[in-house]
Design an enzyme around this catalytic site. Sequence first.
Site, mmCIF file in Angstrom:
data_model
loop_
_atom_site.group_PDB
_atom_site.id
_atom_site.type_symbol
_atom_site.label_atom_id
_atom_site.label_comp_id
_atom_site.label_asym_id
_atom_site.label_seq_id
_atom_site.Cartn_x
_atom_site.Cartn_y
_atom_site.Cartn_z
ATOM 1 N N SER A 136 -11.983 31.077 -2.168
ATOM 2 C CA SER A 136 -12.444 30.076 -3.616
ATOM 3 C C SER A 136 -11.434 30.058 -4.409
ATOM 4 C CB SER A 136 -13.855 30.599 -4.229
ATOM 5 O OG SER A 136 -14.674 31.154 -3.167
ATOM 6 N N ASP A 145 -13.853 36.425 -11.913
ATOM 7 C CA ASP A 145 -14.196 35.881 -10.736
ATOM 8 C C ASP A 145 -15.586 35.040 -10.776
ATOM 9 O OD1 ASP A 145 -11.942 36.868 -9.575
ATOM 10 O OD2 ASP A 145 -13.140 38.410 -8.776
#
Length: 196
Positions: A136, A145
């Site tokens: 991602s 994150d």
Amino acid sequence: MTRRVAILISGRGSNMVALAQSMTGDHPARPCLVVSNRPGAAGLTAARDLGIPAALVDHTEFPDRAAFEAQLTATLERARPDIICLAGFMRILSPGFVGRWQGRILNIHPSLLPKYKGLDTHARALAAGDTEAGCSVHLVTPELDGGPVLGQARVPILPGDTPEILAQRVLGQERLLYPAVLRRFAEGDQAPIFLP
Ligand code: GRF
């Protein structure tokens, strides 16, 4: 106007090389600086070989995170980046640092976020019996994150996979996804990209 991109690394720098090599021709951005926090990072040599200014800000030389980030900020400010790409950069950045460059820091993470934030993503995906993995690219916010996802790429998990084999398969997609997302981001478009 051409967008200036700084890339922060800690090691090998294969994502950095993919990003740098993508910024040619009619691409709206160009690399302006590569910074490593580790002196031995192979990516520093790779950056210089590509003709990109490369700097070392060794976190072990500073008494605390604030002092390290002050030097990192000063180094970045001299290069005047519009966008900062974290590419295998293994230091957690404080909310103060993230706020200084708010909405302009991207990161690539080797999992299908929001699954497996943090470390050891491939081992965790295998241990969970997942049938697919991936990577991602997301905007960096103070939550580790946790920022909005700008793109994802998926790969199958195959019988006999080890964390190392899976990491290699995911890395192949990282090198496609990150340049695709950066290009779109530099054009001012934050709609997520999903590969393949
Ligand atoms: C990549 O898998 C990245 O997703 C992770 O660390 C690795 C860095 O590889 N955060 P490289 O330095 O870009 O080759």
